[in-house]
Design an enzyme around this catalytic site. Sequence first.
Site, PDB file in Angstrom:
ATOM      1  N   THR A  52       7.495  64.787  42.590  1.00 23.26           N
ATOM      2  CA  THR A  52       7.004  63.647  41.806  1.00 23.26           C
ATOM      3  C   THR A  52       5.682  63.129  42.368  1.00 23.26           C
ATOM      4  OG1 THR A  52       9.309  63.053  41.459  1.00 23.26           O
ATOM      5  CG2 THR A  52       7.690  61.358  40.966  1.00 23.26           C
ATOM      6  N   VAL A  53       5.621  62.928  43.688  1.00 25.63           N
ATOM      7  CA  VAL A  53       4.427  62.308  44.279  1.00 25.63           C
ATOM      8  C   VAL A  53       3.264  63.306  44.328  1.00 25.63           C
ATOM      9  CG1 VAL A  53       3.510  61.063  46.259  1.00 25.63           C
ATOM     10  CG2 VAL A  53       5.918  60.808  45.649  1.00 25.63           C
ATOM     11  N   GLY A 225      14.436  59.041  38.609  1.00 21.67           N
ATOM     12  CA  GLY A 225      13.626  59.652  39.670  1.00 21.67           C
ATOM     13  C   GLY A 225      13.246  58.696  40.783  1.00 21.67           C
ATOM     14  N   GLU A 228      16.534  58.225  46.418  1.00 18.93           N
ATOM     15  CA  GLU A 228      16.299  59.242  47.451  1.00 18.93           C
ATOM     16  C   GLU A 228      17.178  60.454  47.175  1.00 18.93           C
ATOM     17  OE1 GLU A 228      14.014  58.853  50.162  1.00 18.93           O
ATOM     18  OE2 GLU A 228      13.486  57.363  48.677  1.00 18.93           O
ATOM     19  N   LYS A 243      11.298  51.563  56.016  1.00 14.47           N
ATOM     20  CA  LYS A 243      10.076  50.848  55.617  1.00 14.47           C
ATOM     21  C   LYS A 243       9.895  49.583  56.455  1.00 14.47           C
ATOM     22  CE  LYS A 243      10.597  52.666  50.936  1.00 14.47           C
ATOM     23  NZ  LYS A 243      11.279  52.436  49.662  1.00 14.47           N
ATOM     24  N   GLY A 340       7.743  55.974  42.077  1.00 19.76           N
ATOM     25  CA  GLY A 340       7.269  56.612  40.849  1.00 19.76           C
ATOM     26  C   GLY A 340       5.962  57.351  41.107  1.00 19.76           C
TER      27      GLY A 340
HETATM   28  N1  HSE Z   1      14.157  55.544  46.913  1.00 19.93           N
HETATM   29  C1  HSE Z   1      13.028  54.705  47.080  1.00 19.93           C
HETATM   30  C2  HSE Z   1      13.244  53.426  46.269  1.00 19.93           C
HETATM   31  C3  HSE Z   1      11.791  55.434  46.620  1.00 19.93           C
HETATM   32  O1  HSE Z   1      14.165  53.387  45.454  1.00 19.93           O
HETATM   33  O2  HSE Z   1      12.529  52.469  46.471  1.00 19.93           O
HETATM   34  C4  HSE Z   1      10.512  54.807  47.080  1.00 19.93           C
HETATM   35  O3  HSE Z   1      10.379  54.807  48.466  1.00 19.93           O
END
Ligand code: HSE
Length: 473
Positions: A52-53, A225, A228, A243, A340
């Site tokens: 995706t990224v 999407g 994780e 994070k 996204g």
């Molecule tokens: N799984 C993560 C979320 C993706 O839902 O925020 C972005 O880091």
Amino acid sequence: MIKLLFFIDSDKVVNLLESWHFFSYDLGSLNVDEYLECDVKPVRLAILGLGTVGGGALKLLKENAAEIKRRTGREIQITHVGTRRPRPDLELPASVKQSADLMSIVRQPDVDVVVEVMGGIHPAYDVIMEAIKHGKQIVTANKALLAEHGNELFKAADDHKVQIAYEAAVAGGIPIIKVMREGLAANRIDWLAGIINGTGNFILTEMREKGRAFADVLKEAQELGYAEADPTFDVEGIDAAHKLTLLASIAFGIPLQFDKVFTEGISKITAQDVKYAEDLGFRIKHLGIARRAAKGIELRVHPTLIPEDQLIANVNGVKNAVLVQANAVGPTLYYGAGAGAGPTASAVIADVVDIVRDISYTEDGAGTIPQLAFEALTDLPILSREEMTTGYYIRINAEDQTGVLADVTTILSRAGISIDAIMQQPRLKDLIPIVILTDPVVESKMDEALAQIQALPVIHGEIVRIRLESLDN
Ligand code: HSE
């Protein structure tokens, strides 16, 4: 003779000299050809990962090529793509070399910047280390890798005078790393609280707004999407803890310490507690909190009651938001898409742009901003869960007997815990749900009090405890 030394953009030098017909110029030992060639040489990227990224980054580079070149003054050229699953839909030019041999890609001389968007620790760790050793600049969206191995990777990057840029690793498209490292650089940051996992926020929002079941909403987030690869990372708070680890380091100038984050997920949150919280004027959000306390730093991720009139309480769906309390500016709030293709690619390419600028304007390309925001890190202690201080929402299921409420409140009062609100709910299955909100208390005291309440014979089932933050200064 007047001697002039030009130290400006090379195109401007030539234009200027050509327009000054009345000057004769002698460039002496300055090798303009070499200078021009070095200035216009494209910066060459290897993109590792076409999910995706990675797909989003390629699309963005193509769509915004002209705008990005206006910002950097340099061409950005993709020379290599590392993937096991080539994507014909991305229509890469034939000149882009595609391979699954990532180690070989990062050693190639026609790569200046390695963009790692594969995720996961292995093989990303070895590949990035190898790239650093070969003097490549790194851009990564890999929060797990940096939270768990960032100290080693940043050290290696410093030793080899390269940067690891990681804006996309936290809160997707929100430029929170840049805000905290640069925009708030004049402040002492006191605390931050963030909704930094979109999937978890989507689940809590759908449960509250539509009364939907947990598993059903999680499935939808996976289809969208956002989740994780291992969805327990989202619902058990591991992704948010990754994070938070990064945010805390750049907030307080401390090494990355993922293993010290107290982490509790949302899988035990029930529609019943969501409703009771709402009746009391609160929303339940899954927050990552980093707070400077008297004896050290609190690092915690857990479901939290927050007053419904706080802006951050109204951040819904997959959106992210980070509230930062800093001593000069006061509270500031950053909101946007946390996941996204487009939002994450926006952050990845912004890092590429920064690096292109640094390569162009600094001697060694190592960048001008310290990787973790501070030139010198301090070893402020990270507090254990028992040492942290927070308010509480407690729900107890009790038999409807005289004196129950008195027993419970006596235990709380003997432990020095101040009650902010108390609410007895209508009977459910022969039991009376009692909901209590407390003022902030050290967790060890709450543990003791709850153990005593739990032991009362009139109490049934496990006591529900959800932390509560007013998020005012
Ligand atoms: N799984 C993560 C979320 C993706 O839902 O925020 C972005 O880091």
